[in-house]
Scaffold this active site. Sequence first.
Site, PDB file in Angstrom:
ATOM      1  N   GLU A 126       0.832  -1.212   0.000  1.00 44.62           N
ATOM      2  CA  GLU A 126       0.000   0.000   0.000  1.00 44.62           C
ATOM      3  C   GLU A 126       0.866   1.261   0.000  1.00 44.62           C
ATOM      4  OE1 GLU A 126      -3.549   2.076   2.682  1.00 44.62           O
ATOM      5  OE2 GLU A 126      -2.302   0.466   3.522  1.00 44.62           O
TER       6      GLU A 126
ATOM      7  N   LYS B 158      -9.837   2.830  -3.529  1.00 46.59           N
ATOM      8  CA  LYS B 158     -10.313   2.227  -2.286  1.00 46.59           C
ATOM      9  C   LYS B 158     -11.733   2.675  -1.965  1.00 46.59           C
ATOM     10  CE  LYS B 158      -8.921   1.391   2.523  1.00 46.59           C
ATOM     11  NZ  LYS B 158      -7.934   1.701   3.574  1.00 46.59           N
TER      12      LYS B 158
ATOM     13  N   CYS C 148      -5.617  -2.539   2.451  1.00 48.42           N
ATOM     14  CA  CYS C 148      -5.499  -2.491   3.915  1.00 48.42           C
ATOM     15  C   CYS C 148      -6.773  -2.976   4.595  1.00 48.42           C
ATOM     16  CB  CYS C 148      -5.127  -1.066   4.348  1.00 48.42           C
ATOM     17  SG  CYS C 148      -4.508  -0.978   6.061  1.00 48.42           S
TER      18      CYS C 148
END
Length: 492
Positions: free
Chosen positions: A259, A317, A369
């Site tokens: 990430e 995301k 994540c």
Amino acid sequence: MKSAWGDVFAVIAGILFSLSFSPFDFSFLVFFALAFLKFSLAELSVKRATLRGFLFGLGLFGLGVSWVFVSMVVNEQSGYLLPLLMTLLYCSFWALFPAISAFLYVKNRVNNDLDWFVFASVWMFVEYIRGKWVLGGFPWLQVAYSQLDTPLSGYVPVMGAYGTGLIIAIISALMAESLLKKQYSSRYFFAIITLVSIGVLLQTVQWTTISGKSLTVSLIQGNIAQKDKWAVENRNATLKQYYDDSAAHWQSDLIIWPETAIPAYFEDVKQDYLLPLEQEAVANNADIITSLPYKDKAGNLFNSVLVLGKNRAMYKKIHLLPFGEYLPWQPVSGYLLGLMNVRLGKFSSGEIDQPLLNVAGHYFVTSICYEDAFGEQSIRHVEQAKFLVNVTNDGWFDGSIEPYQHMQIARMRALEAGRYLLRVTNTGVSAIVSEKGKIVNQAPVMQRVTITSDIEPMSGMTPYSRMGDKPTILIISLILLYSFINRYFLKN
């Protein structure tokens, strides 16, 4: 157990509950902890039961999420007193949920042989609310994750984390009932053995099948310290490090970075870094999955995953991290984090139905994540996907137990979907996980290292990937409805 000792033991039981999860992995303790909680609530008033549930929660979250303190002092600029107080407040907030469970159970328990089912359903109902809705969902330390390496993991591809959690809560409640109603202990023992045996049988089922040739994948764990990651003077060295580590593995079909491995906006590195990197990847018949912040023309900022290769594409995301990528409870949260010199991004959410990314001729499900903590998000469009990819940065929590808990959560997604999971993090834990939820290859934490393994593209659907959490939520809802009617209308 009306005495103060019962309250003390409740805190201890909560601590034992936490010890069931990684990195401790004393999986059996979760049953004794939950069984104790139900047993100890038997003769308590609603008020005292709620307090005992809160004390249980303090033990659970006081140990289990104490790592939030580490994230607040990672930059070594804020001192320790305010982060300590904030950590206590944070743990106390989540401790309210076991208190709510105790309150709801005592208010709705039934005086018949189904009381164990009521306790289990209440516990899982509150876990679902906490994991799905509160602050966007906080599914940490949910009971099912403790059993990934036990026979009960056989339920995961069928019922997911919440359904498996219901089975675990039922077994725990039956253990408590065997002490409260000793004349039925043999019946409860038989029920427990049956549930475990079904789990063993389900473990033997191969829900998905290999689809196509194996792929060679390399996961690049850069081990860039969080306090140094975004320093401008370190950018070029970071970019060179990831390039060098990738160039050593051009023989792989797929190379994955963690990430925000690139500490710069997409437009700032597009021409001078990303384009030459992509050209070299294509020349070597490889694809690269990397991650970096992306700002659109309207100024919206996204945490993104970028595929470099023959099919360049981007994923933005969807499920943002509260207090990490956006700030709820403003302006109080922003003020307190500002006092601790914690500077966080103000990200926007990507669209829910983004198309799957494609590498090496295969589509895959992407998560960034915290998104790997949500089962139903990971099975969205999984029928078209051949594996899962998660990129993470747990560098905020170096030296704590959080990276191990997070790895355990990620493994659940592989087992639910019946797909290999490729999980690469900045400082650890990076790993390749099989479709059975087993770790195939794992990198040591806090080291610059690359791990390479072959994986199998998988096709087919597990029962959970077809139905999600709906059957479990329906069962829980029916039991809670029954307990409500029984309590307030039938008066049994």
